[in-house]
Write an enzyme that holds these catalytic residues in place. Structure first.
Site, PDB file in Angstrom:
ATOM      1  N   ARG A 133       1.033  -0.789   0.183  1.00 23.10           N
ATOM      2  CA  ARG A 133       0.218   0.093  -0.267  1.00 23.10           C
ATOM      3  C   ARG A 133       0.855   1.457  -0.090  1.00 23.10           C
ATOM      4  O   ARG A 133       0.313   2.573   0.513  1.00 23.10           O
ATOM      5  CB  ARG A 133      -1.292   0.134   1.431  1.00 23.10           C
ATOM      6  CG  ARG A 133      -2.247  -1.070   1.193  1.00 23.10           C
ATOM      7  CD  ARG A 133      -3.286  -1.026   2.443  1.00 23.10           C
ATOM      8  NE  ARG A 133      -4.214  -2.747   2.125  1.00 23.10           N
ATOM      9  CZ  ARG A 133      -4.901  -2.074   3.620  1.00 23.10           C
ATOM     10  NH1 ARG A 133      -5.149  -1.819   4.178  1.00 23.10           N
ATOM     11  NH2 ARG A 133      -5.883  -3.272   2.895  1.00 23.10           N
TER      12      ARG A 133
ATOM     13  N   LYS B 183       3.379  10.857 -11.654  1.00 27.30           N
ATOM     14  CA  LYS B 183       2.350  10.332 -12.092  1.00 27.30           C
ATOM     15  C   LYS B 183       2.770   9.124 -12.105  1.00 27.30           C
ATOM     16  O   LYS B 183       4.209   8.743 -12.623  1.00 27.30           O
ATOM     17  CB  LYS B 183       1.660  11.224 -13.314  1.00 27.30           C
ATOM     18  CG  LYS B 183       0.885  11.659 -13.453  1.00 27.30           C
ATOM     19  CD  LYS B 183       0.625  12.336 -15.404  1.00 27.30           C
ATOM     20  CE  LYS B 183      -0.192  13.106 -15.076  1.00 27.30           C
ATOM     21  NZ  LYS B 183      -0.978  13.448 -16.115  1.00 27.30           N
TER      22      LYS B 183
ATOM     23  N   GLU C 253      -4.719  17.359 -11.390  1.00 29.56           N
ATOM     24  CA  GLU C 253      -5.590  17.111 -13.027  1.00 29.56           C
ATOM     25  C   GLU C 253      -6.236  17.609 -13.254  1.00 29.56           C
ATOM     26  O   GLU C 253      -7.128  17.063 -14.242  1.00 29.56           O
ATOM     27  CB  GLU C 253      -4.557  16.440 -14.195  1.00 29.56           C
ATOM     28  CG  GLU C 253      -4.214  16.390 -15.490  1.00 29.56           C
ATOM     29  CD  GLU C 253      -3.762  14.963 -15.844  1.00 29.56           C
ATOM     30  OE1 GLU C 253      -4.748  14.839 -16.712  1.00 29.56           O
ATOM     31  OE2 GLU C 253      -2.613  15.293 -16.452  1.00 29.56           O
TER      32      GLU C 253
ATOM     33  N   HIS D   4      -0.112  10.582 -28.500  1.00 30.02           N
ATOM     34  CA  HIS D   4       0.069   9.160 -27.846  1.00 30.02           C
ATOM     35  C   HIS D   4      -0.867   8.135 -28.930  1.00 30.02           C
ATOM     36  O   HIS D   4      -0.566   6.962 -28.633  1.00 30.02           O
ATOM     37  CB  HIS D   4      -1.119   9.464 -27.377  1.00 30.02           C
ATOM     38  CG  HIS D   4      -0.639   9.723 -24.775  1.00 30.02           C
ATOM     39  ND1 HIS D   4      -1.024  10.108 -23.981  1.00 30.02           N
ATOM     40  CD2 HIS D   4       1.181   9.235 -24.973  1.00 30.02           C
ATOM     41  CE1 HIS D   4      -0.570  10.355 -23.197  1.00 30.02           C
ATOM     42  NE2 HIS D   4       0.895  10.196 -23.252  1.00 30.02           N
TER      43      HIS D   4
ATOM     44  N   HIS E 185      -0.165  15.879 -27.068  1.00 32.29           N
ATOM     45  CA  HIS E 185      -0.296  14.446 -25.729  1.00 32.29           C
ATOM     46  C   HIS E 185      -1.338  14.002 -26.712  1.00 32.29           C
ATOM     47  O   HIS E 185      -1.354  12.335 -26.821  1.00 32.29           O
ATOM     48  CB  HIS E 185      -0.240  14.124 -24.685  1.00 32.29           C
ATOM     49  CG  HIS E 185       1.148  14.444 -24.146  1.00 32.29           C
ATOM     50  ND1 HIS E 185       1.618  15.553 -24.308  1.00 32.29           N
ATOM     51  CD2 HIS E 185       2.057  13.680 -23.736  1.00 32.29           C
ATOM     52  CE1 HIS E 185       3.602  15.472 -23.848  1.00 32.29           C
ATOM     53  NE2 HIS E 185       3.453  14.370 -23.020  1.00 32.29           N
TER      54      HIS E 185
ATOM     55  N   ARG F 273      -3.673  21.712 -15.061  1.00 34.09           N
ATOM     56  CA  ARG F 273      -2.374  21.158 -15.379  1.00 34.09           C
ATOM     57  C   ARG F 273      -2.742  20.650 -16.261  1.00 34.09           C
ATOM     58  O   ARG F 273      -1.924  19.662 -16.959  1.00 34.09           O
ATOM     59  CB  ARG F 273      -2.261  19.609 -13.966  1.00 34.09           C
ATOM     60  CG  ARG F 273      -0.744  18.947 -14.545  1.00 34.09           C
ATOM     61  CD  ARG F 273      -0.986  17.792 -13.245  1.00 34.09           C
ATOM     62  NE  ARG F 273      -0.154  17.148 -13.267  1.00 34.09           N
ATOM     63  CZ  ARG F 273       0.608  16.015 -12.327  1.00 34.09           C
ATOM     64  NH1 ARG F 273       0.512  16.071 -11.368  1.00 34.09           N
ATOM     65  NH2 ARG F 273       1.716  15.021 -13.177  1.00 34.09           N
TER      66      ARG F 273
ATOM     67  N   GLU G 256       9.791  17.517 -24.901  1.00 30.99           N
ATOM     68  CA  GLU G 256       9.053  18.177 -23.649  1.00 30.99           C
ATOM     69  C   GLU G 256       9.148  19.225 -23.034  1.00 30.99           C
ATOM     70  O   GLU G 256       8.374  19.861 -22.721  1.00 30.99           O
ATOM     71  CB  GLU G 256       9.255  17.009 -22.088  1.00 30.99           C
ATOM     72  CG  GLU G 256       8.666  15.872 -22.642  1.00 30.99           C
ATOM     73  CD  GLU G 256       7.012  15.465 -22.699  1.00 30.99           C
ATOM     74  OE1 GLU G 256       6.128  16.419 -22.576  1.00 30.99           O
ATOM     75  OE2 GLU G 256       6.679  14.306 -23.459  1.00 30.99           O
TER      76      GLU G 256
ATOM     77  N   LYS H  88       6.980  22.730 -15.047  1.00 31.19           N
ATOM     78  CA  LYS H  88       6.187  21.764 -14.853  1.00 31.19           C
ATOM     79  C   LYS H  88       5.820  21.803 -13.476  1.00 31.19           C
ATOM     80  O   LYS H  88       4.454  21.874 -12.616  1.00 31.19           O
ATOM     81  CB  LYS H  88       7.107  20.808 -15.336  1.00 31.19           C
ATOM     82  CG  LYS H  88       5.829  18.896 -14.381  1.00 31.19           C
ATOM     83  CD  LYS H  88       6.399  17.907 -15.098  1.00 31.19           C
ATOM     84  CE  LYS H  88       5.123  16.876 -14.663  1.00 31.19           C
ATOM     85  NZ  LYS H  88       6.044  15.893 -15.668  1.00 31.19           N
TER      86      LYS H  88
ATOM     87  N   ASN I  46      -0.340  18.380 -21.541  1.00 35.91           N
ATOM     88  CA  ASN I  46      -0.876  17.459 -21.748  1.00 35.91           C
ATOM     89  C   ASN I  46      -0.722  17.947 -23.593  1.00 35.91           C
ATOM     90  O   ASN I  46      -1.605  17.279 -24.495  1.00 35.91           O
ATOM     91  CB  ASN I  46      -2.398  16.849 -21.674  1.00 35.91           C
ATOM     92  CG  ASN I  46      -2.406  16.372 -20.963  1.00 35.91           C
ATOM     93  OD1 ASN I  46      -1.475  15.133 -19.824  1.00 35.91           O
ATOM     94  ND2 ASN I  46      -4.204  16.228 -20.303  1.00 35.91           N
TER      95      ASN I  46
ATOM     96  N   HIS J 195       8.517   8.189 -27.444  1.00 39.70           N
ATOM     97  CA  HIS J 195       8.474   9.403 -26.980  1.00 39.70           C
ATOM     98  C   HIS J 195       7.858  10.579 -27.021  1.00 39.70           C
ATOM     99  O   HIS J 195       6.796  11.378 -27.638  1.00 39.70           O
ATOM    100  CB  HIS J 195       7.665   8.927 -24.819  1.00 39.70           C
ATOM    101  CG  HIS J 195       6.863  10.008 -24.607  1.00 39.70           C
ATOM    102  ND1 HIS J 195       5.296   9.893 -24.829  1.00 39.70           N
ATOM    103  CD2 HIS J 195       7.078  11.066 -23.890  1.00 39.70           C
ATOM    104  CE1 HIS J 195       4.759  11.004 -24.201  1.00 39.70           C
ATOM    105  NE2 HIS J 195       5.533  11.675 -23.779  1.00 39.70           N
TER     106      HIS J 195
END
Length: 352
Positions: free
Chosen positions: A109, A131, A223, A238, A234, A227, A173, A213, A231, A252
């Site tokens: 956990r 993330k 997000e 993606h 993206h 935030r 990025e 960032k 993206n 990426h």
């Protein structure tokens, strides 16, 4: 979500020693992939603070960012006696910090972890912001959690072991961070010489990029709002990345760079982004990143990938972050199928 400490290192050994001294842990684990085990781990393995560390090595590349690799890391932690008081140190690129962060977030956990990014992409993106996750069912980062590292240690010495393509991948990025921040930063980024890299100047630019960032993540850690600025590029990126996985995987950052061309065009179409800045950015990307090959017969496939993007707010609606200008962020924008096919036309015509 707690704020992570990001350190732009001046003395890596001392900065790492201090970061570890802040943690009360019973056992230290270091996660690498086969590349960073060979190239980066020897650089730091002899440090006194790491001599008792247990090494866990996984396969390299996005193909290993999956449930099988995650289970392997969990098993190694179990078998080596990790407890809730153990500490995981992720030494590697975005795949290692994403998967390692998710392993830490879920093992017993949640155990604490520290990121030491070794690629430019992980320095300015994956390792910062909390993330974590893995790919699932052919979709990027489909399973994951928000769980920040205790500390992120950034030292551009590791970039000297990196090939040029991976430098470019991370730089995409940074270019995104320039576009969502201010004109002076964007302008410096699109004029940086990627063929004769000044690493001292690059470290300064990395620091500025991370700061952009961090400011955004601090305002909106989960997000829900601003935030989503991160993206940019993206949604289409993606889709390009998932499309490429069917044939020949792409890095990426390359997919994001190509995605920015498309989404800046959509910004010019829908929110008034200046065409001169669109073309200046496009020229930089075309010169450095080449293009992804696809035809109009692939539009439906790409569109369907966009429909499955986890950033979408409702079924059948594709969500974009667009710009009115550099730093003028417009989140929660949508586009019709016709407009998406138009941006793919623009990409094909201008990047060919």
């Amino acid at each position: 979500m707690s704020k992570q400490e990001v350190i732009i290192c001046q003395n890596f050994a001392e900065d790492l020693r201090k970061a570890l001294a802040k943690q009360s842990f019973d056992k230290l684990f270091v996660l690498t992939d086969e590349h960073t085990q060979r190239l980066c781990w020897p650089v730091i393995a002899q440090l006194d603070c790491l001599k008792e560390a247990v090494s866990i090595c996984i396969g390299p590349g996005d193909i290993h960012k999956n449930l099988e690799t995650l289970a392997y890391v969990w098993n190694r932690l179990c078998n080596e006696g990790a407890t809730r008081r153990s500490l995981l140190l992720n030494l590697g690129g975005g795949m290692v910090t994403d998967l390692g962060g998710f392993a830490a977030a879920t093992f017993k956990r949640g155990i604490p972890y520290i990121n030491i990014p070794t690629t430019l992409l992980s320095m300015v993106d994956a390792s910062v912001g909390g993330k974590t996750g893995i790919n699932f069912n052919g979709l990027k980062n489909e399973i994951g959690a928000f769980r920040p590292a205790e500390t992120v240690l950034i030292d551009c010495q590791f970039l000297r072991t990196l090939d040029h393509e991976n430098i470019l991948s991370g730089y995409a990025e940074m270019l995104k961070h320039g576009l969502i921040s201010r004109v002076s930063h964007w302008s410096e980024l699109v004029s940086f010489d990627m063929e004769a890299i000044d690493y001292d100047r690059l470290q300064q630019l990395v620091g500025e990029s991370v700061h952009v960032k961090e400011e955004i993540v601090e305002q909106d850690p989960f997000e829900h709002g601003i935030r989503k600025a991160l993206n940019l590029g993206h949604t289409v990126g993606h889709a390009f990345e998932s499309f490429a996985l069917q044939k020949r995987p792409v890095l990426h950052g390359y997919a994001v760079a190509w995605g920015m061309v498309c989404e800046l065009y959509l910004s010019a179409l829908k929110t008034g982004f200046p065409k001169d800045r669109l073309h200046q950015t496009l020229h930089f990307i075309k010169e450095n990143y080449g293009r992804l090959a696809f035809t109009c017969d692939d539009y439906e496939t790409l569109f369907n990938f966009m429909k499955h993007d986890k950033k979408n707010l409702s079924a059948g609606t594709i969500n974009f972050t667009l710009l009115g200008d550099v730093g003028d962020i417009r989140i929660n924008q949508t586009a019709t199928q016709e407009e998406i096919y138009e941006l793919l036309d623009f990409y094909s015509e201008t990047m060919g």
